[in-house]
Design an enzyme around this catalytic site. Structure first.
Site, short mmCIF file in Angstrom:
data_model
loop_
_atom_site.label_atom_id
_atom_site.label_comp_id
_atom_site.label_asym_id
_atom_site.label_seq_id
_atom_site.Cartn_x
_atom_site.Cartn_y
_atom_site.Cartn_z
N LYS A 161 0.80 -1.24 0.00
CA LYS A 161 0.00 0.00 0.00
C LYS A 161 0.83 1.28 0.00
CE LYS A 161 -2.35 -1.67 3.55
NZ LYS A 161 -2.34 -3.14 3.36
N ALA A 177 -8.39 -6.91 0.48
CA ALA A 177 -7.78 -8.16 -0.03
C ALA A 177 -8.33 -8.49 -1.42
CB ALA A 177 -7.99 -9.29 0.96
N ASP A 186 -3.00 1.47 9.02
CA ASP A 186 -3.32 0.70 7.83
C ASP A 186 -4.70 1.07 7.28
OD1 ASP A 186 -2.55 -1.51 6.01
OD2 ASP A 186 -4.30 -2.49 6.87
N LYS A 231 -5.92 2.90 3.71
CA LYS A 231 -6.92 2.32 2.82
C LYS A 231 -8.00 3.33 2.45
CE LYS A 231 -6.27 -2.45 4.41
NZ LYS A 231 -6.85 -3.58 5.16
#
Length: 816
Positions: free
Chosen positions: A583, A615, A682, A686
């Site tokens: 990422k 995912a 994280d 996203k």
């Protein structure tokens, strides 16, 4: 009558000559034949090399001559009966002595002219044809030797003599009529001018000799016997899947041979084409193979898909010369003057292209002629250059020509688009294009380093049943990387049969080792690849991918490393597709993200990172589809961490928070350092990626992050982190209890609305779409202009090596 020509490899030694003899016997039992033979393999090159040594007063020419003499003497001993050898050993010895006298003269004078070159190179064919004719006679065959030099008349343009066809055809026809022998053996390549001086017909001239003789006697067929099964769809040294062409037209054969198909000398076609004589190219070492028929009577259906093109040909060591200037526009005679000055210097122009503006003319020549051509042209246009009406000639070297050839290309739309499209998609830059009005040849000039890739790309596109070879370079062989490799091996057969794609793992790398195989790393080889690998570095891995320059290449990043994305731009600029699970790149500075997207677009390649969010779930793809169709994202509400969802689904206070996090790590839901997940960093990355894909230029600093972890838990090692989690157990229980008091549960959510984004823990009520989310599942709820009342929901497993690997796999298939 038939004419058979045997090339240098077909008469390289006694063993090969005996194979040729069997072919001659078979053909002569049914037809009267004329056999044209080349010099023994490599003899002509050795004769020239010896002369070059002699002209430099280097005595190394002497052992070369001795070796040539020994080679021919041994051939006599192997092919001619012992009782008859004496006279022929003397024959070879005499002519080798004559050669030695000429070479001694070159040594003394230090001069090696084209006239002398023709004289010395004529000995190769002269000796081989005499020995072979004698062998056939001693086998009891009705055989006669004919000196082709006495029959073929040329001008005095030594090394490239022009044939006088009227006299030549009359001489050959008369000889054939006067001598009724079943077999006539004659040397190829050699001729004489009107003064009786030895001349030659150019390298490959034995083919030409055979064609001239076939035309003169109106032969039923010309057979060229060589060491391959006919003309190939591409150079087999470059394209491993090249195959023989069963039949081809005269014009196709001429185009292919002109641009590098070595099996046939280009001028050979014209004499037989003029008289509609079929030409068969056959393999001396596999005489039963079909070979290639060159003819005006082709049986192939014109509408067969694989017959759109006949072959791909290439020519290396090319230079481009460009003459340009405003003084050329509208001025007649510029082109004539350019080509005339080159013609006077015997510089061959291979390709010509000129824009309709008349502002420039570009020509391709052999690289060895480039600087001589530059001087010649600059001298010819000296006045115009001095007056600045033209610029001095510009030279580009290190180039190659690739030609796509086929009669069926005529009047077929889309051939050029298909050709240029597949080359462009593989990052092959085209420097010049030429296509004649016949439409049977599209020629391009490209960099020499791209030649193998270009030939393979075109061969695959036009000749290989559309099965595309895809070369994968995988960086990161951890949980996800290992599962991805397993899936590739398991699914490859299905992809070949149903999607016409063949995946090759051409390179693997981890933090310690990297390993490459252009033919693909096999499943058995994979288990020990790191034992064979060399020391790894991400920049070294990228440079090796670029230097190998394989078609349809995909770089796959399944690491969490911040250094791996450093090579993305370099790879994209070489039109290498990138599939990233990592990422870092898509969530880095907005200008970096935007630059990578633009670089991929500008270089006709793909940059996919679907697995950055959810995912294997189609989250980014859904946004892209909505945007392409003209919709607009107004808000996003999501649970994007499989790790945090797993943790808060399993933590109810009956076990410690530390135990639940340890379970998540053990089951592979967290990063090696769980803090990367639990801090919400994280998740913030996203939602940032989703907002950017929705068209909003946010930076990471713009994301509001409400952390639920005490600051002390973030200090020290991972072991210290678990100790601190235990110390703060009451804090985590209070978070759960507070939610439960109100009949709600905890979910770590991400939200985007009104151009702003935030992440953090929320109390979620049972009526919310986020409530019934179990295990490691993710959910993304989109509201758009079209989905304003009833939102669009994407939901499913959002963590785990297997589903993440499958998402990466899907991106790979999309990228090719």
């Amino acid at each position: 009558m038939k004419v058979l020509k045997f090339g240098g490899t077909s008469v390289a030694n006694a063993r090969n000559i005996l194979l040729a003899e069997n072919i001659i016997k078979k053909e002569s039992s049914q037809n009267r034949i004329i056999v044209v033979v080349s010099a023994l393999h490599s003899v002509t090159d050795s004769l020239i090399k010896a002369a070059e040594y002699a002209s430099l007063k280097d005595e190394n020419y002497i052992p070369i001559l001795k070796d040539l003499e020994e080679k021919h003497l041994n051939l006599v001993k192997e092919l001619i009966p012992v009782l008859e050898q004496s006279s022929w050993l003397s024959f070879v010895k005499k002519h080798c002595n004559d050669m030695e006298d000429i070479y001694n003269g070159i040594f003394v004078l230090g001069e090696f002219t084209d006239k002398i070159k023709d004289r010395i190179t004529s000995y190769g064919e002269f000796l081989s044809s005499n020995i072979i004719a004698t062998r056939l006679q001693h086998e009891g065959l009705d055989c006669l030797w004919m000196n082709s030099a006495d029959q073929i008349r040329t001008d005095s343009n030594f090394t490239h003599a022009k044939v006088d066809f009227n006299i030549t055809e009359e001489n050959i026809k008369k000889f054939a009529d006067d001598h009724k022998n079943q077999i006539i053996v004659t040397p190829g390549f050699i001729a004489k001018d009107q003064n009786g001086n030895a001349t030659t017909l150019g390298r490959g001239g034995s083919d030409y000799t055979a064609a001239i003789i076939a035309a003169a006697v109106s032969a039923d067929e010309l057979q060229i016997w060589t060491d391959v099964n006919g003309m190939m769809t591409a150079d087999p040294r470059l394209a491993s899947n090249a195959k023989s062409i069963p039949e081809i037209s005269y014009h196709e054969a001429m185009e292919l041979s002109h641009f590098g198909a070595k099996v046939l000398y280009p001028p050979s076609i014209q004499p037989v084409m003029a008289k509609n004589i079929d030409l068969q190219i056959k393999n001396t070492f596999d005489p039963d193979a079909c070979g290639t028929l060159v003819s005006h009577r082709l049986s192939r259906p014109a509408n067969e898909k694989h017959q759109i093109a006949a072959g791909v040909s290439n020519m290396s060591h090319i230079a481009l010369l460009t003459l340009e200037g405003s003084g050329m526009v509208g001025i007649p005679g510029i082109s004539a003057k350019l080509f005339q000055c080159l013609s006077f210097e015997k510089i061959n122009v291979i390709l010509i292209t000129q824009g309709s503006s008349e502002h420039s003319i570009t020509i391709a020549v052999n690289e060895k002629d480039a600087f001589h051509a530059e001087n010649v042209v600059n001298a010819s246009f000296k006045d115009d250059i001095q007056l600045q009406r033209m610029a001095p000639v510009k030279i580009e070297t290190g180039l190659s020509i690739v030609a796509l050839v086929g009669e069926s290309m005529k009047n077929r739309s889309g051939i050029s688009a298909k050709m240029f499209g597949c080359l462009g998609n593989n990052g092959i830059n085209i420097r010049a294009i030429a296509q004649g009005s016949s439409e049977r040849n599209i020629s391009i000039v490209i960099s020499e380093k791209d030649i193998k890739k270009a030939v393979n790309v075109l061969h695959e596109e036009f000749f290989e049943s559309e099965i595309k070879q895809v070369h994968l370079y995988l960086c990161g062989i951890g949980n996800v990387g290992s599962k991805l490799v397993e899936q590739i091996f398991e699914q490859n057969e299905y992809l070949r049969e149903n999607n016409l794609i063949n995946l090759r793992i051409a390179g693997l790398s981890n933090s310690r080792k990297m390993y490459f195989s252009d033919q693909g790393i096999s499943e058995s080889e994979y288990s020990s690849w790191n034992e064979k690998g060399v020391e790894a570095s991400i920049h070294g891995f990228a440079e090796e991918i670029i230097s190998r320059n394989l078609r349809n290449s995909v770089f796959i990043d399944v690491t969490a490393s911040s250094s791996v994305p450093e090579v993305y731009e370099k790879l994209l600029k070489k039109s290498i597709n990138i599939v990233a699970c990592n990422k870092i790149a898509a969530s880095s500075d907005f200008e970096i993200y935007k630059n990578l997207k633009n670089t991929a677009r500008n270089h006709s390649c793909r940059f996919y990172f679907e697995t950055n969010v959810g995912a294997g779930l189609p989250v980014i793809g859904t946004i892209n589809d909505l945007m392409k169709s003209g919709d607009k994202i107004t808000s996003i509400q999501a649970v994007l961490s499989g790790t945090l969802n797993f943790v808060f689904n399993n933590y109810d206070g009956s076990r410690t928070f530390s135990d639940v996090v340890a379970q998540a790590q053990k089951e592979g839901f967290t990063e090696p350092d769980p803090r990367l997940d639990l801090t919400g960093t994280d998740v913030a990355r996203k939602i940032l990626i989703l907002a950017r894909e929705a068209g909003y230029p946010l930076q990471f600093e713009d994301i509001e992050n409400e952390s639920f972890l005490p600051e002390e838990c973030l200090q020290g090692s991972v072991e210290n982190f678990y100790e601190k989690l235990t110390e703060y157990e009451d804090h985590f229980k209070n978070l759960v209890n507070e939610a439960q008091k109100n009949g709600k549960i905890l979910k770590y959510t991400a939200e985007f609305k009104d151009g702003k984004a935030k992440v953090g823990l929320q109390h979620v009520a049972p009526e919310s779409d986020l409530y019934h989310l179990y295990g490691k599942d993710n959910i993304v709820i989109f509201k758009t202009l079209r989905y304003s009342e009833q939102p669009l929901v994407v939901k499913g497993a959002g963590a785990g090596a297997e589903v993440t690997a499958s998402g990466v796999f899907a991106d790979i298939i999309r990228s090719v």
